[in-house]
Design an enzyme around this catalytic site. Structure first.
Site, mmCIF file in Angstrom:
data_model
loop_
_atom_site.group_PDB
_atom_site.id
_atom_site.type_symbol
_atom_site.label_atom_id
_atom_site.label_comp_id
_atom_site.label_asym_id
_atom_site.label_seq_id
_atom_site.Cartn_x
_atom_site.Cartn_y
_atom_site.Cartn_z
ATOM 1 N N CYS A 146 -19.232 -44.614 15.220
ATOM 2 C CA CYS A 146 -18.726 -44.846 13.866
ATOM 3 C C CYS A 146 -17.466 -45.710 13.913
ATOM 4 C CB CYS A 146 -18.427 -43.486 13.228
ATOM 5 S SG CYS A 146 -17.712 -43.545 11.590
ATOM 6 N N CYS A 187 -21.276 -37.341 9.558
ATOM 7 C CA CYS A 187 -20.269 -38.269 9.021
ATOM 8 C C CYS A 187 -20.855 -39.245 8.013
ATOM 9 C CB CYS A 187 -19.540 -39.040 10.137
ATOM 10 S SG CYS A 187 -18.347 -40.238 9.482
HETATM 11 ZN ZN LIG Z 1 -17.395 -41.462 11.009
#
Ligand SMILES: [Zn+2]
Ligand SMILES: [Zn+2]
Length: 365
Positions: free
Chosen positions: A38, A164
């Site tokens: 990410c 996420c």
């Molecule tokens: Zn993330």
């Protein structure tokens, strides 16, 4: 166990043997099955954001519970779990107000477990934990409030994304902005989180969804995820294009890049009374600036969104229900799967904007 360790900003991660202590009271040992790569991880690798080193990064993950410490009640060995990077105490003023993603614990645990110590060691020193997850590793010890049990027949990569990208992106639409049916929406940045903003807007019933990016393959993906229009910001002025497509301005605009300049564009493209939501995490050196009188006279709103403003134990099961109903595209987000050993390649691909989401897969057999 093997883990990817960041020893120095800007340097490749070292994939090496790391010692992991057993779970203490209230903690859970998870064998990681899949973990995402990410932009927040990339920020720390590049030094745009700073945290104490050395650290094991990774905050978007799913796996199988292998052992639990004393007092753990919500999971047991063999359970499949999504890891949550905002552990919550259940008692502070934010938890009490129904906003556990803002729990005070997050500020206290910087680089450590909630009791202030580390379970990770290598080269004779303690390593830091990242958001109490540290999933770029074969195993992780996490607080009980950092795991959520899910059905065993779900793909691990899909579960990891719920940790996420999906929860943040869809949550920004449904929780933070509370987009209403018939709205017009603009989305700046169409990576792993931005595409989830797009499909969140589709689920919320937005009629016009304009996706903005500089990469053609992401604009194509946005149309598959629900964008009604796309703008290549390398070619066209996105603010003007959005104003044209929405008869004078969008009701909602989401910034999912993490740059002051695009937050400003998100505010500028709004209709009067519109709401911009800053989702992307900017580098520490950046400040956000607003267009003084125009912001006030047009009664615009700028809101921040952390972790989709989500009540994770409430929201993640609902996101899974949307997935099962065929309304939330999750498998389609995963465009590459690599072993942990190739984490540096996955990080470089993210930095270049290749693909949508790369998942690091561990052997769980
Ligand atoms: Zn993330
Ligand atoms: Zn709390």
């Amino acid at each position: 166990m093997r883990a990817a360790v960041l020893y120095e900003v800007g340097q490749p991660l070292a994939v090496e043997e790391v010692e992991l202590d057993p779970p203490r009271q209230g903690e859970v040992l998870v064998r990681i099955a899949a973990t995402g790569v990410c932009h927040s991880d990339l920020h720390y690798i590049k030094g745009d954001l700073v945290m104490p080193l050395p650290v094991v990064l990774g905050h978007e993950a799913a796996g199988i519970v292998e052992a639990v410490g004393a007092g753990v009640q919500s999971v047991q060995p063999g359970d499949h779990v999504v890891l949550l990077f905002a552990p919550a105490c259940g008692r502070c003023r934010y938890c009490a107000a129904g906003r556990p993603h803002l729990c005070e614990m997050r500020l206290r645990v910087r680089g450590r477990m909630p009791d202030g110590t580390s379970r990770l060691h290598a080269r004779g020193e303690d390593l830091h934990h990242f958001t109490c997850v540290s999933s770029w590793a074969e195993r992780a010890v996490v607080p009980e409030s950092g795991v959520l049990r899910v059905e065993r027949d779900l793909p691990f990569a899909v579960c990891a994304l719920l940790g996420c990208a999906v929860t943040t992106g869809v949550g920004a639409v449904l929780n933070t902005a509370q987009v209403t049916p018939g709205s017009t929406v603009a989305v700046f940045g169409l990576g792993g989180v931005g595409l989830n903003v797009v499909q969140g807007a589709r689920i919320a019933g937005a009629v016009t969804i304009v996706g903005v990016d500089m990469l053609e393959h992401r604009l194509d993906a946005a149309r598959r995820f629900g964008a009604t229009h796309t703008v290549n910001a390398r070619r066209d002025d996105p603010v003007k294009a959005i104003q044209d497509l929405t008869q004078g301005g969008a009701d909602y605009a989401f910034e999912v890049i993490g740059r002051a300049a695009t937050v400003r564009q998100a505010v500028d493209c709004l209709a009067r009374g519109g709401t911009a939501v800053a989702v992307g995490l900017p580098p520490a050196r950046e400040e956000l600036a607003l267009p003084g009188p125009a912001f006030i006279l047009n009664e615009k709103t700028l809101r921040a969104c952390f972790y989709g403003s989500a009540r994770l134990r409430h929201d993640i099961p609902r996101l899974l229900a949307l997935y099962h109903a065929g309304r939330l595209m999750l498998d389609e987000l995963v465009t590459a799967a690599l072993p942990l050993e190739r984490v540096n390649e996955a990080v470089a691909a993210l930095d270049r904007g290749d693909g949508l989401r790369t998942i690091l897969e561990m052997h769980t057999a």
